[in-house]
Design a protein around this motif. Structure first.
Motif, short mmCIF file in Angstrom:
data_model
loop_
_atom_site.label_atom_id
_atom_site.label_comp_id
_atom_site.label_asym_id
_atom_site.label_seq_id
_atom_site.Cartn_x
_atom_site.Cartn_y
_atom_site.Cartn_z
N GLY A 1 35.41 44.72 12.17
CA GLY A 1 34.71 43.45 12.36
C GLY A 1 35.18 42.36 11.42
O GLY A 1 35.28 41.20 11.80
N THR A 2 35.50 42.73 10.17
CA THR A 2 35.93 41.72 9.19
C THR A 2 37.40 41.36 9.32
O THR A 2 37.83 40.33 8.83
N HIS A 3 38.19 42.21 9.98
CA HIS A 3 39.62 41.94 10.18
C HIS A 3 39.97 42.04 11.66
O HIS A 3 40.98 42.63 12.05
N ALA B 1 45.83 41.92 16.78
CA ALA B 1 47.28 41.72 16.77
C ALA B 1 48.01 43.06 16.80
O ALA B 1 49.01 43.22 17.52
N GLN B 2 47.52 44.01 16.01
CA GLN B 2 48.15 45.33 16.00
C GLN B 2 47.99 46.04 17.34
O GLN B 2 48.92 46.70 17.83
N LEU C 1 50.86 47.28 19.92
CA LEU C 1 50.89 48.64 20.45
C LEU C 1 50.91 48.63 21.97
O LEU C 1 51.69 49.36 22.61
N PHE C 2 50.05 47.79 22.58
CA PHE C 2 50.02 47.70 24.03
C PHE C 2 51.35 47.17 24.58
O PHE C 2 51.77 47.54 25.68
N GLY C 3 52.00 46.28 23.82
CA GLY C 3 53.30 45.78 24.26
C GLY C 3 54.33 46.89 24.33
O GLY C 3 55.20 46.90 25.21
#
Length: 390
Positions: free
Chosen positions: A30-32, A38-39, A43-45
């Protein structure tokens, strides 16, 4: 016997550790959230070709099963026929639609000066004064200068675009190949998943997990297939009506409306915005007529056509459909808007089952009324054997 003094991990301790670690994980995510997203995007990419392969295999599984039944179980031949049929359908559609779409776009670009002049004349004839409209529209020379600057800035990026296109082609080929392997090994993959669930879960939970997977499969397949059929019909209706009324760029507008219609609830309006903008610079009257037509079309789709095709495939109330679209779109974009509805439908069904079971355990129905004696909870039936599940 004397205690060895070694620390042992009890079930209560393990449960407490899981709760604490889950809370810490939730807090860190939640805080990041931006960094985590983005990570996950990276990964999905990487695994995107395999995700698309799963999607292709899932969409073609129905036709494969149909042809396999006609061919008396010859699955490889059924897969080959399904892919050839899909390639023919896509090729015919692209052959019919792409050239006309390209012609429409080129005509639109070449006639922009004439369209802007018409719009200026139309605005000048309005009985009201619109302050600042000239500054908003700008002159044609300014538009040309901006377009020239944009093209000049894009030229150095042609190599990057070429690499991206090449990477997309490789990813598409990988997705198709992986989907073929998935369809060929479907029964083996499902059998392995069943074995894993039975090996690592208690019998009742393994049985429950398989029931959830079957329910999710029914919801997703019914929703996706129904939405595709519904969107094709809406696109065809849009093309027929716009052609009858002589609206410009009927095919281009119909493709936009049909493609965006796969998004529940907001789809027709999302497709109507660029279509109205195109018609507005060509013929403002046609833009007004099209806006009225889209409202009628959305009502027809939402109240008549959609329920007939989709039925109650999701069982999700209208409020939660809206929440699913907004949350899914905010997190995952277009794919989230499409897949959010069946995902929320499965979660909603699971939460409803849990709530009903808890109330039934207390002798109440879903409305909070006492259950009749015949409806009181009975002893659970014996779970199916491991051999039956596998």
């Amino acid at each position: 016997m004397k205690d060895s003094g070694k620390w042992k991990l009890t079930q209560q301790t393990a449960s407490n550790l899981i709760v604490v670690l889950s809370g810490l994980t939730f807090y860190l995510v939640g805080t990041h959230f931006d960094a985590v997203r983005a990570q996950l995007s990276a990964l999905f990419g990487i695994i995107a070709p395999f995700i698309w392969g799963i999607a292709f295999a899932y969409l073609l599984d129905g036709p494969v099963r149909f042809f396999q039944k006609l061919l008396h179980g010859r699955r490889k031949l059924a897969i080959l026929i399904a892919y050839l049929l899909a390639a023919v359908v896509i090729g015919v559609l692209l052959g019919l639609v792409i050239p006309q779409l390209a012609d429409s776009v080129m005509i639109l670009i070449n006639n922009v000066p004439m369209y802007l002049q018409r719009m200026d004349v139309f605005v000048a004839q309005l009985p009201i004064e619109v302050e600042g409209l000239e500054e908003l529209l700008g002159s044609y020379s300014e538009l040309v200068q901006k377009a020239t600057a944009l093209i000049s800035s894009l030229l150095p990026r042609l190599l990057d675009y070429g690499i991206a296109i090449g990477s997309g082609v490789v990813s598409a080929i990988t997705a198709v190949i992986s989907s073929v392997y998935m369809l060929l090994g479907k029964e083996k993959l499902l059998h392995q998943l069943r074995k894993v669930s039975v090996a690592f879960l208690p019998d009742t939970k393994a049985t429950r997990l398989m029931a959830i997977c079957r329910h999710a499969n029914g919801v997703f397949s019914g929703f996706i297939n129904g939405k595709i059929i519904d969107s094709v019909i809406i696109g065809v209706i849009c093309f027929i009506v716009t052609s009858i009324f002589g609206m410009p760029f009927a095919l281009l507008i119909s493709v936009i409306v049909g493609a965006t219609n796969v998004i529940p609830f907001f789809g027709p309006f999302i497709g109507a915005i660029p279509s109205i903008m195109i018609l507005l610079i060509v013929n403002p009257i046609s833009a007004l007529e099209f806006g009225i037509f889209v409202i009628v079309l959305q009502q027809f789709d939402g109240n008549i056509l959609g329920p007939k095709i989709l039925g109650d495939s999701t069982g999700l109330p209208a409020l939660w459909v809206l929440v699913a679209i907004i949350v899914g779109g905010g997190l995952f974009g277009f794919a989230g808007m499409l897949m959010g509805v069946p995902t929320f439908a499965v979660l909603y069904s699971l939460s409803s089952d849990i709530l009903a079971a808890r109330l039934r355990g207390k002798g109440l129905d879903m409305q909070g009324r006492p259950l009749a004696p015949a409806e009181q909870p009975q002893e659970p039936a014996q779970a199916e054997s491991t051999e039956q599940r596998l």
